[in-house]
Each structure stands twice: as C-alpha cells, then as structure tokens.
Scaffold this motif. Structure first.
Motif, short mmCIF file in Angstrom:
data_model
loop_
_atom_site.label_atom_id
_atom_site.label_comp_id
_atom_site.label_asym_id
_atom_site.label_seq_id
_atom_site.Cartn_x
_atom_site.Cartn_y
_atom_site.Cartn_z
N PRO A 131 -6.57 -8.76 -5.32
CA PRO A 131 -5.93 -8.94 -3.78
C PRO A 131 -6.05 -10.26 -3.08
CG PRO A 131 -7.15 -6.93 -4.02
CD PRO A 131 -7.40 -7.77 -5.13
N GLN A 160 0.72 -6.26 -0.94
CA GLN A 160 -0.09 -5.69 -2.01
C GLN A 160 -1.37 -5.79 -1.71
OE1 GLN A 160 2.03 -7.80 -5.38
NE2 GLN A 160 2.84 -5.40 -6.17
N LYS A 163 -3.22 -3.87 0.81
CA LYS A 163 -3.75 -2.42 0.63
C LYS A 163 -3.77 -1.27 1.78
CE LYS A 163 -6.26 -3.04 -3.84
NZ LYS A 163 -7.64 -2.75 -4.31
N ASP A 166 -7.03 -1.11 3.60
CA ASP A 166 -8.27 -0.61 2.91
C ASP A 166 -9.21 -1.92 2.94
OD1 ASP A 166 -10.33 -0.35 0.97
OD2 ASP A 166 -8.95 1.34 0.32
N GLY A 169 -9.10 -4.51 0.22
CA GLY A 169 -8.02 -5.23 -0.02
C GLY A 169 -8.41 -6.59 0.72
#
Length: 342
Positions: A131, A160, A163, A166, A169
């Motif tokens: 990430p 991407q 996330k 999250d 991420g």
C-alpha cells in the motif's frame, strides 16, 4: 454563507513531490515483534560481519544504519545487495532514494520502476509494503513525475492503497482520496467524506480537520454542528492550524467573538508557516489556509471591536498577514467582507 470552505482542494506543490516514508522504510507490527535484534542491541560490528557473510536482513539494517548517518554511498551499496537477495524493504528504500535524489542523482523513472517491483512482489513477508508503494505511485501519476500525468492512474493506485478504509492500508492514500474528490475536476463530495472519515478514524490529522469542515458545511454528508465542533477541537488539540483556523470561523459565526478573537490571535502569531507544517507533519496548503483564516478573522475582530479592543491600524497589519499566508483564502474572505457576510 460560511467562511469555512469545503473546497480546499488538493495541496499546492512548490517542488517535485517527494516520496512518503522517504526517511524511514515502513515496517509491519508483525515484523517488529519477530524482528532480528536491532543494531543498537547487538552492535554494528556484528551486523557488519553478518552482512559481509551474506545475511540479507543484516545487509538491509547496515544500509539503513549508513542512511541514517547520511553515509549514502555505503547505504546504497548495502541496500542494493539486500534488494538483489529479495529484500523488498531495501528495494523500497532504494526507490525513495532514486526518486528524491538522496545520495544519488534524482532518477524519477527508476524510482517508479522500483516501486512497481515492490507492488508486484509476491512474498507474504513484504505485503505490508505494497500500500505504501501504491500510494507513492499514485502521487507520481498525479504529479506527472516519473510517469505520464494521469488522474485516473493516480486514483487507481490510491484506491488500491486505501483498502476501503482498512487501517492496514495506506492512511495517506485514504486522506489523499478525500482531497482528490473535492477537486473541481474530480469532485464527488460523498466519496470525499467517505475517505476523510476513514483516514480520520485511522489517525490522519488533515482528514480530521477536513471532516470537521464537511460536517459544518454539509459537504458529502448531513450538516452536524456538534460533530463538526468535535472534529475541529480534536484536530486543533493535536496541533492542526487548519482545524484551528476553521474553529475560529465556527466561533465567529456562532457569535462567540471573545473565543474567536483569542483563538485567531494565537494562530496569527505563526511566523514561519513552513516550519509549522513540518512540526506536525501537515500539508503546507492546509497550514497556509488555517493561518490565513486566523489572521483575517483576528483583523476583522480588531476592525469591529468584536471580542477584542478595537484597533483599526493593527487590523490592517493582520489583513496583510492573511494575504501573505494564503492569497486565495484572503481573497475569498475579502469578497465575503465586501458582501457584508463577515
């Protein structure tokens, strides 16, 4: 009409973007818990011996030891050795050094190529790096440094990296998406709120202040003055001049002029905006806007005698200081003043 502006946009960039985490390779909590003993614990001599014997992690540690001592030639040498043995942390650090020109001539294209190798690596031990690499690739695409400028590519990498909010991420990517979706060309305030919300929950200071603004203005969400105040106070307590500036607006528009004047005066004492941004790790554009808000509203308090003793000559000096901090913000507020909205 609120003096708080939800369309603060992307951060201004005064020089080629430097990669995030350029001074320290991201680590994972799992790696931290099970890591080989640190340089300080067993000594550099033993690390060097292990590195010379081909121990990959020791080569990486030795490279970082030299990097932190600004012995960049040695750092590049050992990090290169470790990266050839598959150490993605070493490769990530080399990408940063090449991109930012640390210890070597800046080579943006090579930096991007190395970051893409980090993203494509399949080693489970280094998945936590992906990430961070994606976030940096998104920045490169957005700025057009090391690859063609393309908003869609930048958005792709950041999504991407983010996330879906999250904590594992890239929180920087989550916050960047929040700003990306407030730009005129890519505007979607509901998406902006979504990403600022998760970035703020994951500790991002810029997004915490931005969230307060969005709650106040109803940008991408229902207006909620209580939550706006809560977010702005929390970010202010953590040192965000952007949040403090918007808190001044909150107080002023709530007719709490003494509080507004006191808070604005404190912000207006900021002499070095860049140093203030670096101190708390905030984007310069956010700090410039916060300081401009503080200066302008303090000037207005002085001009009208609201919350402070009236002093029109001193007010002029703070109006000027607002313009120096952020001409765009000062211009917006000047227009509100002409419209009798302040």
């Amino acid at each position: 009409s609120s003096g708080i502006n939800a369309e603060y946009g992307m951060a201004e960039v005064e020089k080629p973007v430097t990669m995030a985490s350029g001074r320290a390779v991201p680590d994972s909590s799992a790696a931290s818990e099970s890591r080989v003993t640190t340089v300080d614990e067993i000594g550099i001599d033993k690390i060097r011996t292990l590195a010379e014997q081909g121990h990959t992690k020791s080569q990486f540690k030795l490279g970082m030891y030299h990097f932190k001592r600004e012995e960049h030639d040695k750092a590049i040498s050992w990090l290169t050795s470790a990266s050839k043995m598959g150490d993605m942390q070493a490769l990530f650090q080399l990408a940063i050094m090449h991109y930012d020109g640390i210890g070597t001539l800046a080579n943006l294209t090579k930096g991007v190529e190395l970051l893409k190798m980090v993203v494509d690596n399949g080693d489970p031990a280094f998945q936590f790096l992906i990430p961070h690499a994606q976030y940096n690739l998104g920045m490169a695409a957005f700025m057009g440094y090391g690859m063609p400028q393309d908003d869609d590519t930048a958005e792709h990498y950041w999504l991407q990296a983010g996330k879906e909010g999250d904590p594992d991420g890239s929180v920087a990517a989550q916050s960047q998406l929040g700003m990306f979706y407030t730009r005129r060309d890519t505007k979607d305030l509901k998406k902006a709120f979504y990403w600022h919300y998760f970035a703020a929950e994951n500790g991002n200071l810029e997004s915490k202040g931005a969230l307060g603004v969005m709650y106040y203005t109803g940008g991408g969400t229902d207006p909620d003055r209580e939550l706006a105040f809560k977010c702005l106070c929390e970010a202010s307590e953590r040192g965000s001049l952007y949040a403090q500036g918007n808190l001044v607006v909150y107080y002023y528009e709530s007719r709490l002029f003494t509080r507004a004047a006191h808070c604005a005066w404190s912000i207006a004492q900021t002499e070095d905006v860049k140093a203030a941004a670096e101190k708390v790790g905030l984007l310069l554009a956010f700090v410039r806007r916060g300081v401009a808000l503080g200066c302008f509203y303090y000037a207005r308090c002085l001009q009208t005698g609201r919350g402070v003793q009236k002093n029109e000559s001193e007010a002029i000096q703070y109006f000027k200081k607002a313009i120096e901090a952020c001409p765009l913000t000062a211009s917006e507020l000047q227009q509100k003043l002409k419209n009798d909205e302040l």
